[in-house]
Write a protein that holds these residues in place. Structure first.
Motif, PDB file in Angstrom:
ATOM      1  N   ALA A 140       0.825  -1.208   0.000  1.00 37.64           N
ATOM      2  CA  ALA A 140       0.000   0.000   0.000  1.00 37.64           C
ATOM      3  C   ALA A 140       0.861   1.259   0.000  1.00 37.64           C
ATOM      4  O   ALA A 140       0.547   2.246  -0.677  1.00 37.64           O
ATOM      5  N   ALA A 141       1.966   1.239   0.742  1.00 40.11           N
ATOM      6  CA  ALA A 141       2.819   2.426   0.842  1.00 40.11           C
ATOM      7  C   ALA A 141       3.484   2.755  -0.490  1.00 40.11           C
ATOM      8  O   ALA A 141       3.699   3.932  -0.806  1.00 40.11           O
ATOM      9  N   ILE A 142       3.810   1.757  -1.277  1.00 40.48           N
ATOM     10  CA  ILE A 142       4.392   2.004  -2.597  1.00 40.48           C
ATOM     11  C   ILE A 142       3.408   2.773  -3.466  1.00 40.48           C
ATOM     12  O   ILE A 142       3.784   3.681  -4.217  1.00 40.48           O
ATOM     13  N   GLN A 143       2.129   2.448  -3.336  1.00 42.84           N
ATOM     14  CA  GLN A 143       1.094   3.112  -4.130  1.00 42.84           C
ATOM     15  C   GLN A 143       0.773   4.512  -3.612  1.00 42.84           C
ATOM     16  O   GLN A 143       0.289   5.353  -4.372  1.00 42.84           O
ATOM     17  N   HIS A 144       1.049   4.782  -2.332  1.00 41.35           N
ATOM     18  CA  HIS A 144       0.657   6.051  -1.715  1.00 41.35           C
ATOM     19  C   HIS A 144       1.841   6.624  -0.932  1.00 41.35           C
ATOM     20  O   HIS A 144       1.875   6.563   0.300  1.00 41.35           O
ATOM     21  N   PRO A 145       2.813   7.212  -1.635  1.00 41.43           N
ATOM     22  CA  PRO A 145       4.081   7.590  -1.002  1.00 41.43           C
ATOM     23  C   PRO A 145       3.986   8.695   0.034  1.00 41.43           C
ATOM     24  O   PRO A 145       4.861   8.804   0.893  1.00 41.43           O
ATOM     25  N   ASN A 146       2.967   9.544  -0.017  1.00 36.82           N
ATOM     26  CA  ASN A 146       2.832  10.632   0.958  1.00 36.82           C
ATOM     27  C   ASN A 146       1.763  10.325   1.998  1.00 36.82           C
ATOM     28  O   ASN A 146       1.123  11.221   2.525  1.00 36.82           O
ATOM     29  N   ARG A 221      10.294   6.637   4.691  1.00 33.84           N
ATOM     30  CA  ARG A 221      11.285   7.412   5.446  1.00 33.84           C
ATOM     31  C   ARG A 221      11.318   8.855   4.948  1.00 33.84           C
ATOM     32  O   ARG A 221      11.382   9.796   5.744  1.00 33.84           O
ATOM     33  N   GLU A 222      11.272   9.020   3.627  1.00 39.05           N
ATOM     34  CA  GLU A 222      11.324  10.354   3.052  1.00 39.05           C
ATOM     35  C   GLU A 222      10.185  11.222   3.563  1.00 39.05           C
ATOM     36  O   GLU A 222      10.390  12.378   3.934  1.00 39.05           O
ATOM     37  N   TRP A 223       8.977  10.662   3.615  1.00 36.19           N
ATOM     38  CA  TRP A 223       7.843  11.451   4.076  1.00 36.19           C
ATOM     39  C   TRP A 223       7.937  11.730   5.574  1.00 36.19           C
ATOM     40  O   TRP A 223       7.614  12.825   6.034  1.00 36.19           O
ATOM     41  N   PHE A 224       8.401  10.760   6.341  1.00 38.62           N
ATOM     42  CA  PHE A 224       8.545  10.953   7.788  1.00 38.62           C
ATOM     43  C   PHE A 224       9.422  12.169   8.075  1.00 38.62           C
ATOM     44  O   PHE A 224       9.058  13.033   8.880  1.00 38.62           O
ATOM     45  N   PHE A 225      10.573  12.258   7.423  1.00 36.11           N
ATOM     46  CA  PHE A 225      11.470  13.383   7.688  1.00 36.11           C
ATOM     47  C   PHE A 225      10.959  14.665   7.055  1.00 36.11           C
ATOM     48  O   PHE A 225      11.286  15.765   7.520  1.00 36.11           O
ATOM     49  N   HIS A 226      10.140  14.563   6.016  1.00 35.83           N
ATOM     50  CA  HIS A 226       9.499  15.745   5.454  1.00 35.83           C
ATOM     51  C   HIS A 226       8.553  16.370   6.477  1.00 35.83           C
ATOM     52  O   HIS A 226       8.513  17.595   6.634  1.00 35.83           O
ATOM     53  N   VAL A 227       7.815  15.526   7.199  1.00 35.50           N
ATOM     54  CA  VAL A 227       6.917  16.029   8.242  1.00 35.50           C
ATOM     55  C   VAL A 227       7.731  16.569   9.412  1.00 35.50           C
ATOM     56  O   VAL A 227       7.407  17.613   9.981  1.00 35.50           O
TER      57      VAL A 227
END
Length: 396
Positions: A140-146, A221-227
């Motif tokens: 699911a995360a691959i389909q919804h990266p953010n 990981r990318e979105w986590f650090f973006h937040v």
């Protein structure tokens, strides 16, 4: 993250896990399972065995941060480090060796920082993953990266927090949103399962906190650090709620895999019990004001009782002036005609009319608890033919 006393015996794994690709030199780790630990020996064996039991065949690692545990947690972590690494799952262990724990937010951040996975799977040390959790949430995360990816849960003990568990798991078709905006800052959350129809429902202002609960979170990981990581204020800080609000404010989405992928334990030692109700309430009110009321010129509070009045008193003076009425079904409350805000320093004191809900003007902030009136409230709301997320929001 759990806080627990010393436990009795613990069970060892009796079968080998599904073989997975080893993360060799130069090979990127797909998923890091993030486990913060503080005095968790009572449940830690079962928790870490559930990492061993995953049927995910790509590269996976376990990242544990032991936050000043005084029990046998360290020994259990070391035992499972050997077993998991023998099975091809690298284990990174960090620790706070001081006399005092730094708190859940700090421990989660440290476990993330020391890890290397492209995706992060959060697991509380008192919970247990089903074998397919990492695989299904990774898909699911691959389909919804953010997105923050959640899942359904099974509560233990079974009869604990029954309404809360239903709230987590049973988002109905009637709660579907038809709006599709670029930002979910104050939309009701959307959910999607790989093999089920799109469902949606709860808004981000409910009293339970994040609509996809923290122990089920899975994200990149990318979105986590973006937040921007978790708040590290320590005991009493709702770090998951604050992160969730930032996630929504930054345009993040939320999806749920509609399978039960986590055994979610309820017990008095859970760290969530350290967060004061008033703290949660204040954060929720500020978020409501910022994301909804700032764009409304007037609104009605649905509930002329304790909760509705509490919300009114908690609002900023500017937003209090936007409240045109309270509405209710209780004839005694309606017969009073108005609510006088006695604590106000204004003269004369503000008097807000009280009317029947059928005579009230939307939009509404609804302060009525769901699932408590045998369907009466839900039927009353339905008869008005309003659109959730446009004409009303729940703040129950």
């Amino acid at each position: 993250m759990a806080e627990a006393g010393r436990a009795g015996g613990s069970s060892a794994a009796t079968r080998r896990p599904v073989p997975r690709r080893a993360a060799g030199r130069g090979c990127a780790v797909q998923v890091s399972v993030i486990v913060p630990v503080h005095n968790s020996e009572c449940w830690l064996d079962q928790c870490l065995k559930s990492v061993w039991d995953q049927d995910f065949k790509e590269t996976m690692e376990l990242s544990v941060f032991n936050d000043a545990s005084k029990d046998g947690s360290a020994e259990i972590i070391e035992k499972w480090k050997i077993k998991l690494e023998d099975a091809g799952v690298p284990v990174i262990v960090g620790s706070n060796d001081s006399s005092q724990p730094r708190g859940v937010g700090f421990a989660k951040n440290q476990a993330v920082i020391q890890s290397s996975g492209t995706y992060l799977c959060f697991l509380d040390s008192d919970d247990v993953m089903m074998p397919q959790r990492v695989r299904l949430q990774h898909e699911a995360a691959i389909q919804h990266p953010n997105s923050i990816i959640g899942c359904q849960v099974r509560r233990e003990p079974v009869d604990s927090t029954e309404r809360y568990t239903r709230w987590i798991n049973n988002l109905t078709e009637e709660q579907l949103l038809t709006q599709e905006q670029g930002s979910l800052a104050y939309q009701i959350l959307k959910f999607q399962a790989k093999d089920s129809p799109r469902v949606g429902g709860k808004e981000v202002f409910t009293s339970h906190g994040p609509t996809v609960i923290m122990p089920t979170w899975f994200c990149s990981r990318e979105w986590f650090f973006h937040v921007g990581k978790f708040d590290e204020g320590g005991k009493g800080v709702p770090e998951d709620l604050l992160f969730f609000y930032k996630h929504i404010q930054m345009g993040g989405e939320v999806f749920r895999v509609n399978h039960c992928l986590l055994l979610y334990r309820y017990h008095p030692q859970a760290a969530t019990h350290a967060v004061l109700e008033g703290t949660i309430w204040n954060h929720r009110v500020r978020f409501l004001e910022d994301r909804v009321l700032s764009s409304w010129t007037s609104f009605t509070i649905w509930n002329a009782g304790k909760q509705g009045k509490k919300l009114y008193r908690s609002l900023s003076p500017a937003n209090q002036k936007k409240v045109t009425a309270f509405c209710d079904v209780d004839e005694k409350k309606i017969a009073k005609g108005f609510y006088t805000y006695e604590e106000s320093e204004e003269r004369p004191k503000p008097k807000i009319p009280i009317c029947h809900f059928r005579n009230a003007t939307p939009p509404f902030i609804i302060c009525v608890k769901l699932d408590l009136t045998g369907g009466t409230f839900e039927a009353n709301l339905s008869m008005l033919n309003l659109q959730e997320g446009v004409d009303y929001y729940h703040f129950n």
